[in-house]
Design an enzyme around this catalytic site. Structure first.
Site, short mmCIF file in Angstrom:
data_model
loop_
_atom_site.label_atom_id
_atom_site.label_comp_id
_atom_site.label_asym_id
_atom_site.label_seq_id
_atom_site.Cartn_x
_atom_site.Cartn_y
_atom_site.Cartn_z
N SER A 1 78.96 56.03 35.62
CA SER A 1 79.70 56.28 36.86
C SER A 1 78.84 56.58 38.08
O SER A 1 79.37 56.65 39.20
CB SER A 1 80.70 57.42 36.66
N LYS B 1 79.17 54.47 41.17
CA LYS B 1 80.15 54.71 42.23
C LYS B 1 79.51 55.18 43.53
O LYS B 1 80.15 55.13 44.60
CB LYS B 1 81.20 55.70 41.74
N SER C 1 85.88 60.88 39.99
CA SER C 1 85.32 59.73 39.27
C SER C 1 86.39 58.70 38.88
O SER C 1 86.33 58.11 37.80
CB SER C 1 84.56 60.20 38.02
N LYS D 1 76.82 62.76 42.00
CA LYS D 1 77.65 62.08 41.00
C LYS D 1 77.05 62.24 39.60
O LYS D 1 75.83 62.21 39.43
CB LYS D 1 77.77 60.59 41.33
#
Length: 408
Positions: free
Chosen positions: A62, A65, A117, A223
């Site tokens: 993730s 992102k 997320s 993140k």
């Protein structure tokens, strides 16, 4: 014979004076990290302060992102109203539970993307900006290669769901994050701890998945990610006293392990380095006596308590040197400045008299060989201790994880 002697002496001198300094610097860096790859950089200058396998291609999960958020913010369409498709609403994994046909702003989708997320939010962003996930991935790859010059990254989706052809590196993810940090809106979103989410299918309070926002002084967040292939990945930005750092750790067996490695790298960075600024308007005099005024701030990284000197050389470059006359940064100021042959910077020289040549060579050779033996033994012992420490730390980490699981 004389030339060979001089060559040997030069090589030994280089080894004696350079190698110990490098070993000392390496010993100062964190050496018991459990991440498979990692990197620490100065967010403002891009200077690499510590690294381990930074260019090894890994599954990012993730943290992909981050790039999706960049594409959205840089599009200038954050106030656009996005209609959610059936495809976006049915994406697996972590979600913000979008409903087909509902509408919300691109800004809210980016907030759901980075705070919670949301895989579904990533697909909705991609479809709105590029028409499809595939086209958006192509735009992401073009951005990585054409704008940032990154060669070890390839995306096939906007959210980091597993795919053999979806990969990046710690070094590349650090560069993506450094680029993103220039946007105030990006920083505002990733440092948000709590956010009231209102959607057609879900109304709740989102809590940022990045735990260091609560645990580390100066953390900006950014993140985290996880898939069974990537294991735990983590990108973190933090700022203290005007110095901003970015840490990327990839492939950790647990999220706590990723956080501990990150904290160790951040502590090392803040304890040893700082970002220095030479302000816009500062006037320098070049070798021809002409004054040059800086038209922008010049930032560089140097060790804490290390002095520095800045001056313009004959090529029109601003050169920053530290206390021991090592160049630590340079900035081109006047690209077309003509070189002045009459003015040259004296650098000094060392001359060895012939009468003392054999004696000096003998002393240097014996001393260097002795030093080599000491360094070899010391390095061997240090590596053994490092391996033992790493195993012990991992064992303790697993015991703590098992203890936590057993108590729940």
């Amino acid at each position: 014979m004389k030339r060979i002697t001089v060559l040997v002496v030069s090589l030994l001198l280089s080894f004696v004076w350079i190698l110990p300094e490098n070993i000392y610097a390496e010993d100062d860096e964190p050496t018991d990290l459990l991440s498979e790859t990692s990197i620490l950089i100065d967010a403002k200058t891009g200077e690499v302060l510590a690294e381990e396998n930074p260019d090894k291609r890994m599954y990012p999960a993730s943290i992909t992102k981050i790039v999706t958020a960049i594409m959205a913010i840089e599009s200038g369409k954050m106030d656009d109203v996005v209609t959610i498709s059936e495809n976006a609403a049915s994406v697996p994994g972590t979600q913000v539970y979008l409903v087909e046909g509902e509408q919300m702003t691109l800004r809210q989708l980016v907030q759901g993307l980075m705070i919670n997320s949301g895989n579904d939010a990533a697909v909705a962003i991609a479809e709105h900006l590029s028409g499809s996930e595939e086209a958006f991935a192509q735009d992401m790859n073009e951005f990585a290669k054409e704008e940032l010059g990154l060669k070890n990254t390839h995306f096939v989706n906007p959210n980091g769901l597993p795919d053999d052809d979806h990969y990046s590196t710690a070094a590349d993810m650090a560069e993506f994050t450094r680029y993103a940090m220039q946007f105030d809106e990006f920083k505002e979103i990733v440092r948000t701890k709590e956010f009231d989410w209102k959607g057609a299918g879900w109304e709740t309070t989102l809590y940022n998945h990045h735990k260091l926002l609560w645990r580390y002084d100066g953390a900006i967040g950014v993140k985290n990610g996880y898939t069974s292939k990537s294991k735990h990945t983590l990108v973190t930005a933090a700022e203290r006293n005007g110095t901003s750092l970015i840490v990327v750790t990839m492939k950790n067996d647990s999220s706590e392990q990723a956080y501990q490695d990150t904290i160790e790298l951040l502590n090392y960075g803040f304890e040893h380095y700082e970002t220095e600024k030479i302000e816009k308007g500062t006037v320098f005099t070049n070798v021809d006596g002409k004054e040059i005024k800086l038209n922008e701030d010049k930032l560089f990284t140097h060790k804490i308590n290390e002095g520095f000197e800045a001056k313009v050389n004959e090529d029109g470059n601003l050169i920053i040197k530290n206390d021991v006359d090592e160049e630590i940064a340079s900035f081109p100021l006047v690209p077309d400045t003509k070189k002045s042959g009459a003015i040259k910077e004296a650098i000094g020289s060392v001359k060895v008299e012939d009468a003392e040549g054999n004696s000096l060579f003998s002393v240097l050779l014996k001393g260097s060989l002795l030093l080599l033996i000491v360094l070899f033994v010391w390095n061997f012992i240090r590596k053994r201790r490092r391996r033992k420490k790493k195993k012990l730390r991992k064992k303790r980490m697993m015991e703590e994880i098992n203890r936590i699981k057993g108590s729940t």
